[in-house]
Design a protein around this motif. Structure first.
Motif, PDB file in Angstrom:
ATOM      1  N   PHE A   1       0.838  -1.205   0.000  1.00 23.19           N
ATOM      2  CA  PHE A   1       0.000   0.000   0.000  1.00 23.19           C
ATOM      3  C   PHE A   1       0.869   1.249   0.000  1.00 23.19           C
ATOM      4  N   LYS A   2       0.522   2.176  -0.876  1.00 25.34           N
ATOM      5  CA  LYS A   2       1.237   3.443  -0.973  1.00 25.34           C
ATOM      6  C   LYS A   2       0.236   4.524  -1.357  1.00 25.34           C
ATOM      7  N   ASN A   3       0.218   5.606  -0.577  1.00 24.51           N
ATOM      8  CA  ASN A   3      -0.681   6.735  -0.846  1.00 24.51           C
ATOM      9  C   ASN A   3      -2.128   6.282  -1.003  1.00 24.51           C
ATOM     10  N   GLN A   4      -2.577   5.414  -0.099  1.00 20.33           N
ATOM     11  CA  GLN A   4      -3.945   4.913  -0.050  1.00 20.33           C
ATOM     12  C   GLN A   4      -4.345   4.138  -1.311  1.00 20.33           C
ATOM     13  N   THR A   5      -3.361   3.555  -1.992  1.00 24.22           N
ATOM     14  CA  THR A   5      -3.602   2.734  -3.169  1.00 24.22           C
ATOM     15  C   THR A   5      -2.839   1.427  -3.005  1.00 24.22           C
ATOM     16  N   SER A   6      -3.408   0.332  -3.495  1.00 24.04           N
ATOM     17  CA  SER A   6      -2.715  -0.960  -3.418  1.00 24.04           C
ATOM     18  C   SER A   6      -2.082  -1.302  -4.760  1.00 24.04           C
ATOM     19  N   TYR A   7      -0.903  -1.911  -4.670  1.00 21.52           N
ATOM     20  CA  TYR A   7      -0.142  -2.337  -5.839  1.00 21.52           C
ATOM     21  C   TYR A   7       0.310  -3.775  -5.611  1.00 21.52           C
ATOM     22  N   PRO A   8       0.475  -4.554  -6.654  1.00 22.29           N
ATOM     23  CA  PRO A   8       1.006  -5.909  -6.448  1.00 22.29           C
ATOM     24  C   PRO A   8       2.366  -5.846  -5.751  1.00 22.29           C
ATOM     25  N   ALA A   9       2.517  -6.662  -4.725  1.00 27.75           N
ATOM     26  CA  ALA A   9       3.772  -6.671  -3.959  1.00 27.75           C
ATOM     27  C   ALA A   9       4.821  -7.505  -4.688  1.00 27.75           C
ATOM     28  N   ASN A  10       6.043  -7.030  -4.636  1.00 29.56           N
ATOM     29  CA  ASN A  10       7.155  -7.727  -5.248  1.00 29.56           C
ATOM     30  C   ASN A  10       7.960  -8.416  -4.148  1.00 29.56           C
ATOM     31  N   LEU A  11       7.435  -9.543  -3.649  1.00 24.54           N
ATOM     32  CA  LEU A  11       8.091 -10.296  -2.588  1.00 24.54           C
ATOM     33  C   LEU A  11       8.754 -11.533  -3.188  1.00 24.54           C
ATOM     34  N   THR A  12       9.916 -11.886  -2.670  1.00 22.39           N
ATOM     35  CA  THR A  12      10.612 -13.069  -3.166  1.00 22.39           C
ATOM     36  C   THR A  12       9.924 -14.334  -2.632  1.00 22.39           C
ATOM     37  N   ASP A  13      10.241 -15.464  -3.235  1.00 19.20           N
ATOM     38  CA  ASP A  13       9.707 -16.739  -2.761  1.00 19.20           C
ATOM     39  C   ASP A  13      10.129 -16.991  -1.314  1.00 19.20           C
ATOM     40  N   ASN A  14      11.348 -16.629  -0.962  1.00 20.14           N
ATOM     41  CA  ASN A  14      11.826 -16.811   0.418  1.00 20.14           C
ATOM     42  C   ASN A  14      11.050 -15.949   1.400  1.00 20.14           C
ATOM     43  N   GLU A  15      10.752 -14.721   1.026  1.00 15.93           N
ATOM     44  CA  GLU A  15       9.974 -13.830   1.902  1.00 15.93           C
ATOM     45  C   GLU A  15       8.568 -14.375   2.101  1.00 15.93           C
ATOM     46  N   ILE A  16       7.959 -14.836   1.029  1.00 18.20           N
ATOM     47  CA  ILE A  16       6.611 -15.406   1.119  1.00 18.20           C
ATOM     48  C   ILE A  16       6.629 -16.652   1.999  1.00 18.20           C
ATOM     49  N   GLU A  17       7.643 -17.489   1.843  1.00 15.50           N
ATOM     50  CA  GLU A  17       7.740 -18.711   2.644  1.00 15.50           C
ATOM     51  C   GLU A  17       7.909 -18.394   4.126  1.00 15.50           C
ATOM     52  N   GLU A  18       8.679 -17.367   4.447  1.00 17.34           N
ATOM     53  CA  GLU A  18       8.852 -16.975   5.850  1.00 17.34           C
ATOM     54  C   GLU A  18       7.526 -16.514   6.456  1.00 17.34           C
ATOM     55  N   ILE A  19       6.762 -15.757   5.715  1.00 23.17           N
ATOM     56  CA  ILE A  19       5.458 -15.304   6.202  1.00 23.17           C
ATOM     57  C   ILE A  19       4.516 -16.497   6.336  1.00 23.17           C
ATOM     58  N   ARG A  20       4.541 -17.402   5.374  1.00 23.72           N
ATOM     59  CA  ARG A  20       3.713 -18.617   5.419  1.00 23.72           C
ATOM     60  C   ARG A  20       4.014 -19.411   6.698  1.00 23.72           C
ATOM     61  N   GLU A  21       5.288 -19.590   7.018  1.00 19.78           N
ATOM     62  CA  GLU A  21       5.670 -20.331   8.222  1.00 19.78           C
ATOM     63  C   GLU A  21       5.196 -19.614   9.488  1.00 19.78           C
ATOM     64  N   ASN A  22       5.252 -18.312   9.498  1.00 19.92           N
ATOM     65  CA  ASN A  22       4.772 -17.523  10.631  1.00 19.92           C
ATOM     66  C   ASN A  22       3.267 -17.724  10.800  1.00 19.92           C
ATOM     67  N   ILE A  23       2.530 -17.712   9.715  1.00 16.38           N
ATOM     68  CA  ILE A  23       1.074 -17.925   9.787  1.00 16.38           C
ATOM     69  C   ILE A  23       0.776 -19.318  10.306  1.00 16.38           C
ATOM     70  N   LYS A  24       1.515 -20.321   9.868  1.00 16.17           N
ATOM     71  CA  LYS A  24       1.308 -21.693  10.364  1.00 16.17           C
ATOM     72  C   LYS A  24       1.411 -21.736  11.867  1.00 16.17           C
ATOM     73  N   ARG A  25       2.367 -21.035  12.426  1.00 19.38           N
ATOM     74  CA  ARG A  25       2.551 -21.020  13.881  1.00 19.38           C
ATOM     75  C   ARG A  25       1.368 -20.363  14.587  1.00 19.38           C
ATOM     76  N   HIS A  26       0.707 -19.411  13.932  1.00 11.59           N
ATOM     77  CA  HIS A  26      -0.428 -18.732  14.549  1.00 11.59           C
ATOM     78  C   HIS A  26      -1.752 -19.482  14.382  1.00 11.59           C
ATOM     79  N   LEU A  27      -1.807 -20.366  13.419  1.00 12.24           N
ATOM     80  CA  LEU A  27      -3.044 -21.127  13.208  1.00 12.24           C
ATOM     81  C   LEU A  27      -3.092 -22.213  14.238  1.00 12.24           C
TER      82      LEU A  27
END
Length: 74
Positions: free
Chosen positions: A48-74
């Motif tokens: 999000f930038k200036n109250q607008t959403s844009y596709p995020a440019n996250l690497t596969d490793n960054e996405i995997e780290e977030i995925r693992e964090n979510i698993k721990r919270h579920l």
């Protein structure tokens, strides 16, 4: 992945397929990423930038780290 802060997580159970959306701050920007709840397959990721959403440019490793964090919270 550099340090990020998970700020909110929503489990959406209103539809046939449940989703998990995580909001987080990373490199001083606000992001939102959504996965299917059953297998945590990526659906979309936004920055999000200036109250607008844009596709995020996250690497596969960054996405995997977030995925693992979510698993721990579920």
């Amino acid at each position: 992945m550099d340090s990020y802060e998970l700020t909110n997580m929503i489990i959406d159970e209103q539809y046939e397929q449940e989703h998990v959306t995580a909001n987080f701050k990373y490199k001083q920007k606000d992001y939102s990423i959504t996965f299917t709840k059953s297998d945590l397959e990526l659906i979309n990721a936004w920055v999000f930038k200036n109250q607008t959403s844009y596709p995020a440019n996250l690497t596969d490793n960054e996405i995997e780290e977030i995925r693992e964090n979510i698993k721990r919270h579920l």
